[in-house]
Design an enzyme around this catalytic site. Structure first.
Site, mmCIF file in Angstrom:
data_model
loop_
_atom_site.group_PDB
_atom_site.id
_atom_site.type_symbol
_atom_site.label_atom_id
_atom_site.label_comp_id
_atom_site.label_asym_id
_atom_site.label_seq_id
_atom_site.Cartn_x
_atom_site.Cartn_y
_atom_site.Cartn_z
ATOM 1 C CG ASP A 1 -12.033 -78.275 -10.122
ATOM 2 O OD1 ASP A 1 -11.785 -79.042 -10.598
ATOM 3 O OD2 ASP A 1 -13.169 -77.588 -10.926
ATOM 4 N NE ARG B 1 -21.678 -69.572 -7.442
ATOM 5 C CZ ARG B 1 -22.828 -70.908 -7.959
ATOM 6 N NH1 ARG B 1 -23.661 -71.558 -6.518
ATOM 7 N NH2 ARG B 1 -22.085 -71.777 -8.348
ATOM 8 C CG ASP C 1 -21.468 -69.692 -10.725
ATOM 9 O OD1 ASP C 1 -22.197 -69.095 -10.621
ATOM 10 O OD2 ASP C 1 -21.346 -70.864 -11.182
ATOM 11 C CB SER D 1 -20.742 -78.769 -14.303
ATOM 12 O OG SER D 1 -20.688 -77.794 -13.969
HETATM 13 N N1 ARG Z 1 -25.503 -70.733 -16.454
HETATM 14 C C1 ARG Z 1 -26.060 -70.840 -14.535
HETATM 15 C C2 ARG Z 1 -25.719 -69.087 -14.218
HETATM 16 O O1 ARG Z 1 -24.961 -68.651 -14.382
HETATM 17 C C3 ARG Z 1 -25.408 -71.774 -14.415
HETATM 18 C C4 ARG Z 1 -24.317 -71.860 -13.716
HETATM 19 C C5 ARG Z 1 -24.405 -72.784 -12.954
HETATM 20 N N2 ARG Z 1 -23.291 -73.273 -11.868
HETATM 21 C C6 ARG Z 1 -22.162 -74.035 -12.154
HETATM 22 N N3 ARG Z 1 -20.962 -74.239 -11.857
HETATM 23 N N4 ARG Z 1 -22.598 -75.374 -12.652
HETATM 24 O O2 ARG Z 1 -26.697 -69.061 -13.365
#
Ligand code: ARG
Length: 422
Positions: free
Chosen positions: A14, A94, A123, A174
C-alpha cells in the site's frame, strides 16, 4: 517546484503504491520516512523500494530508544491496557512515528503528510489527530482511503510502475509489530469463532522445555536491570519478551471496540509488555499506599483510552502522566518472574507454560511482617480493632435498625445512638 509531502512508509504494497500515486495523481514530491520502532526488517531493501516507486528522498529513522523511553515507559507506569487487556502495541507507536514525520516535514519544507491507513481502522485516527496536535498547519492525505483500488489493482499498479513487491509471499494476515508486541488481523481470524492457527504466532512460538526464573529490577516504575545486570530499557524489553515468549506467554485473542465503531477480532502477541506490566503492577502492590493505588487504578483505563483513541499529544494525557510519574516515585525494587515448563497436547503440539510473579521486594515496601504475621512477633494492637470496627459499621447498623419500619422499634446501640448528640 512541486509541493512536498512526507509519507509514513512501511515498505509494504500500500505505501509503495502510495509513493507513485501521490507523485502521479497529486503532483507531490514524495519523501518516504520509515520508523524503526523495534520491528526489525531489511532497511536497505525498503529504501530501494521507496526510490523505485519514485520517492525523491527515502530514509529510516531509528526511534527505538526514544520509543522505549518516552512512550513505553510512561505506558508501563500507567499499566496501560485497553479494555483491560490490550497493551496498545500499535496505538503507542503511532505518536512517535508522527513526531518524526513532522520533523521531516519541517526539515524538507513539506506542506503535507500522508499515511497508508484505510478508513476502517484506529491508526488513521492516531496519525491524523497526532499530526494535527503537533503541526496544525500541515495537510493530511490518506491515499488508501481515497483511491478506491482493490488489492489486485494495487498489485497491477505496482507492477506497471516497476515497484518490486514480494507478492509471492502472500501472508493472509495484516501484521503490525514493534518493540511492545505484535498485532495480527485478517484471514481466518475474521471469524471470531475460529481458533487462531498456531502459525500466526512468532514472538510466542513455544520453544522452551525447562522451567526457569529471573529477576527484573525497577527504579521509579521503569525496568533498569535484568538478573542484576543494568541494561537499557529497549534491551530489557527485547530480552524479557524473548524469554517469556518462548514459553508461549503473551498471547491475546479478543474482539475489540475500535474508535470508528467496528468490533474487530484481534490476535496479539505481547510477551514483553504483558510480563512487564504484570511485574510492575505487582511491585506497586507493595510500594503504593492504598488510596493512591486505588486512585491510580481508576485513572489507568482512562489513560489507555486516550492512547487508543489517538490523544497522545493531548493535555489530559500529559496531566495524567504527571500523576502516574509522581505515583511511581517509590516503585523501586525487584520482581522475580517464574516460568513453568510448557505442556503437550495429545497430538504432540506444545501448550504454553505458566509465567507468573514468584516474589517481590523493595526498599520502600509497605509490607510489614510484624503487622501481617499470624505467628511469632505480632506487633499489631488487636485491642484497637474492636472500637474501630464498631464505628465503621455504626451507620449501617443504625440504618438497619430503622429500616424495619418502626422508628420506635429500637436503636442501633443503646449506649451510643440514644445518648446525647453527635
Ligand atoms: N487493533 C489494534 C489497534 O488498533 C491493532 C491495529 C493493527 N494495525 C494494523 N495496521 N494492522 O491498536
Amino acid at each position: 517546484m512541486a509541493d512536498r509531502i512526507v509519507l509514513a512508509y512501511s515498505g509494504g504494497l500500500d505505501t509503495s503504491v502510495a509513493v507513485a500515486w501521490l507523485r502521479q495523481k497529486m503532483g507531490y514530491e514524495v519523501i518516504a520516512v520509515a520508523a524503526d520502532v523495534g520491528q526489525g526488517g531489511d532497511w536497505d531493501a525498503l529504501i530501494a523500494r521507496a526510490r523505485a516507486a519514485g520517492a525523491v528522498e527515502a530514509m529510516v529513522v531509528d526511534c527505538t530508544d526514544e520509543y522505549a523511553r518516552d512512550f513505553l515507559a510512561p505506558a508501563l507506569r500507567a499499566n496501560a491496557l485497553y479494555e483491560g487487556r490490550y497493551p496498545l502495541v500499535s496505538a503507542l507507536s503511532r505518536p512517535v512515528i508522527v513526531k518524526h514525520l513532522v520533523e521531516a516535514a519541517r526539515r524538507f519544507g513539506a506542506v503535507a503528510v500522508a499515511h497508508g491507513c484505510t478508513g476502517k481502522g484506529n491508526d488513521q485516527v492516531r496519525f491524523e489527530v497526532s499530526t494535527a496536535s503537533l503541526a496544525p498547519d500541515l495537510d493530511i492525505i490518506a491515499p488508501v482511503r481515497s483511491w478506491g483500488m482493490t488489492r489486485e489493482q494495487c498489485v497491477d499498479y505496482a507492477a506497471a510502475e516497476g515497484i518490486p513487491i514480494e507478492t509471492s509471499k502472500g501472508s493472509p494476515y495484516s501484521i503490525d509489530d514493534n518493540l511492545w508486541g505484535r498485532a495480527i488481523e485478517c484471514g481466518v481470524l475474521e471469524d471470531p469463532w475460529a481458533s487462531p492457527p498456531e502459525d500466526v504466532y512468532e514472538l510466542t512460538a513455544i520453544t522452551a522445555t525447562e522451567p526457569t526464573e529471573f529477576v527484573i529490577s525497577f527504579e521509579e516504575g521503569v525496568p533498569v536491570a535484568l538478573g542484576g545486570v543494568p541494561m537499557g530499557l529497549a534491551d530489557i524489553i527485547g530480552e524479557v519478551g524473548a524469554r517469556v515468549g518462548s514459553y508461549g506467554f503473551g498471547r491475546l485473542d479478543m474482539v475489540e471496540n475500535r474508535r470508528v465503531g467496528i468490533k474487530s477480532r484481534e490476535v496479539y502477541e505481547c510477551p514483553a509488555s504483558l510480563a512487564l506490566i504484570m511485574a510492575h503492577r505487582d511491585l506497586e502492590s507493595v510500594t503504593l499506599e492504598r488510596d493512591l493505588a486505588h486512585e491510580k487504578m481508576r485513572l489507568e483505563p482512562r489513560y489507555a483510552d486516550l492512547v487508543y483513541d489517538g490523544q497522545w499529544f493531548s493535555p489530559l494525557r500529559s496531566a495524567i502522566d504527571a500523576f502516574m510519574g509522581d505515583a511511581n516515585r517509590r516503585v523501586t525494587g525487584e520482581v522475580r518472574i517464574v516460568c513453568e515448563r510448557p505442556g503437550t497436547r495429545p497430538d504432540g503440539t506444545p501448550t504454553p507454560g505458566n509465567v507468573s510473579v514468584g516474589g517481590r521486594r523493595s526498599p520502600y515496601s509497605l509490607y510489614d511482617h510484624d503487622l501481617a504475621t499470624y505467628g511469632e512477633g505480632d506487633s499489631f494492637r488487636h485491642e484497637d480493632s474492636e472500637g474501630f470496627v464498631r464505628l465503621w459499621g455504626l451507620g449501617l447498623k443504625t440504618w438497619a435498625a430503622r429500616a424495619e419500619g418502626s422508628a420506635s422499634k429500637g436503636s442501633a446501640s443503646k449506649d451510643s445512638a440514644s445518648k446525647g448528640s453527635a
